[in-house]
Motif scaffolding. Sequence first.
Motif, mmCIF file in Angstrom:
data_model
loop_
_atom_site.group_PDB
_atom_site.id
_atom_site.type_symbol
_atom_site.label_atom_id
_atom_site.label_comp_id
_atom_site.label_asym_id
_atom_site.label_seq_id
_atom_site.Cartn_x
_atom_site.Cartn_y
_atom_site.Cartn_z
ATOM 1 N N ALA A 1 21.446 -58.445 -78.769
ATOM 2 C CA ALA A 1 22.435 -57.592 -79.430
ATOM 3 C C ALA A 1 22.595 -56.269 -78.678
ATOM 4 C CB ALA A 1 22.024 -57.337 -80.881
ATOM 5 N N LEU A 2 21.513 -55.766 -78.120
ATOM 6 C CA LEU A 2 21.579 -54.552 -77.298
ATOM 7 C C LEU A 2 22.445 -54.786 -76.068
ATOM 8 C CD1 LEU A 2 20.548 -51.659 -76.557
ATOM 9 C CD2 LEU A 2 18.615 -52.794 -75.420
ATOM 10 N N VAL A 3 22.287 -55.944 -75.437
ATOM 11 C CA VAL A 3 23.116 -56.283 -74.278
ATOM 12 C C VAL A 3 24.589 -56.298 -74.675
ATOM 13 C CG1 VAL A 3 23.671 -58.083 -72.603
ATOM 14 C CG2 VAL A 3 21.280 -57.545 -73.104
ATOM 15 N N ALA B 1 16.236 -52.769 -81.052
ATOM 16 C CA ALA B 1 15.984 -52.526 -79.630
ATOM 17 C C ALA B 1 16.811 -51.310 -79.215
ATOM 18 C CB ALA B 1 16.356 -53.734 -78.796
ATOM 19 N N ALA B 2 16.145 -50.298 -78.694
ATOM 20 C CA ALA B 2 16.822 -49.069 -78.258
ATOM 21 C C ALA B 2 16.837 -49.013 -76.748
ATOM 22 C CB ALA B 2 16.096 -47.845 -78.820
ATOM 23 N N GLY B 3 17.957 -48.569 -76.181
ATOM 24 C CA GLY B 3 18.039 -48.487 -74.733
ATOM 25 C C GLY B 3 19.212 -47.656 -74.270
ATOM 26 N N LYS C 1 23.008 -43.335 -76.318
ATOM 27 C CA LYS C 1 21.946 -44.174 -76.867
ATOM 28 C C LYS C 1 22.575 -45.463 -77.388
ATOM 29 C CE LYS C 1 18.138 -43.221 -77.593
ATOM 30 N NZ LYS C 1 16.887 -43.460 -76.836
ATOM 31 N N LEU C 2 21.976 -46.587 -77.013
ATOM 32 C CA LEU C 2 22.456 -47.894 -77.428
ATOM 33 C C LEU C 2 21.385 -48.588 -78.263
ATOM 34 C CD1 LEU C 2 23.938 -49.037 -74.000
ATOM 35 C CD2 LEU C 2 25.231 -48.181 -75.967
ATOM 36 N N TYR C 3 21.845 -49.340 -79.273
ATOM 37 C CA TYR C 3 20.927 -50.071 -80.141
ATOM 38 C C TYR C 3 21.395 -51.516 -80.307
ATOM 39 C CZ TYR C 3 19.209 -45.472 -81.719
ATOM 40 O OH TYR C 3 18.685 -44.201 -81.778
ATOM 41 N N GLY C 4 20.440 -52.409 -80.391
ATOM 42 C CA GLY C 4 20.689 -53.784 -80.806
ATOM 43 C C GLY C 4 19.852 -54.046 -82.045
ATOM 44 N N ILE C 5 20.481 -54.563 -83.099
ATOM 45 C CA ILE C 5 19.812 -54.691 -84.394
ATOM 46 C C ILE C 5 19.787 -56.139 -84.837
ATOM 47 C CG2 ILE C 5 19.879 -54.060 -86.842
ATOM 48 C CD1 ILE C 5 21.592 -51.837 -84.267
#
Length: 273
Positions: A238-240, A21-23, A2-6
């Motif tokens: 940030a997720l990228v 953003a979750a991805g 699980k990846l997050y951008g905050i």
Amino acid sequence: MKLYGIDFTSAPRRAKPITVAAGCLVDNRLLVEQLERLTDWSAFETFLRRPGPWLGGFDFPFGLPREAVIDLGWPSESWAAMVAHCHALGKTAFRATLDAYRQSRPFGRRYAHRATDIAARSHSPLKLVNPPVGLMFLEGAPRLLAAGVHLPGLHTGDVTRVALEAYPGLLARRLGASSYKNDTRRLQNHARQQARCEIVTRLQQGSPFTPFRLHGTQEVLTELIRDASGDALDAVLALVQAAQAWRSGPPSFGLPATFDPLEGWIIGAEHGA
């Protein structure tokens, strides 16, 4: 994974939440699964304690310039000691100390910078207004420490919950973006909306700076363009950056082999730049 951008704020509230953003990465596709809004500190602290494995890119400075830490006589033996000291000072004393320190420095050099700030062309974490990144450090870093997450190169924690410093503006510049956001309603114009649209298109197409393509539901992609504050798009940028770090792999996740363990390092900033 699980990846997050905050996309972070030093004062989360309903009108200006922390946006997440979750991805996840699937082959050469970065799937944006969800946008979350955290409207208070309790929600953010709960988020940090979500069971892993996950890796997040957090848009706030994790550290302070070593030059300033030494000048001020703050603890320099470890990141954790320095962060704990700043937290114990509290916002009023922290602000007053940095105001006095800034005035003590020569004109034109009022703000000390970290090496990564110079490489990424980001604001000094001693800056308290426009934007208040110093307050973002003060609110964010102690909560990372308290949550026991793992910060490669800074602090050993739960290695199934990895936090890295992101800077959406760095990636936006590399994608050739013009001004794409503003919190002031009268400045939220069509040109900035078009700039957000162009960033999303470039993320979907892929580039040398993003070796995978962004995918998401039409609802999510529309929100990235519609949100004139840019918070949703910054969370995805940030997720990228988090996905790039995950692709680089542990233990360093693409960070330089060495960087100052008081200052930290931004994902994607070129070491030695």
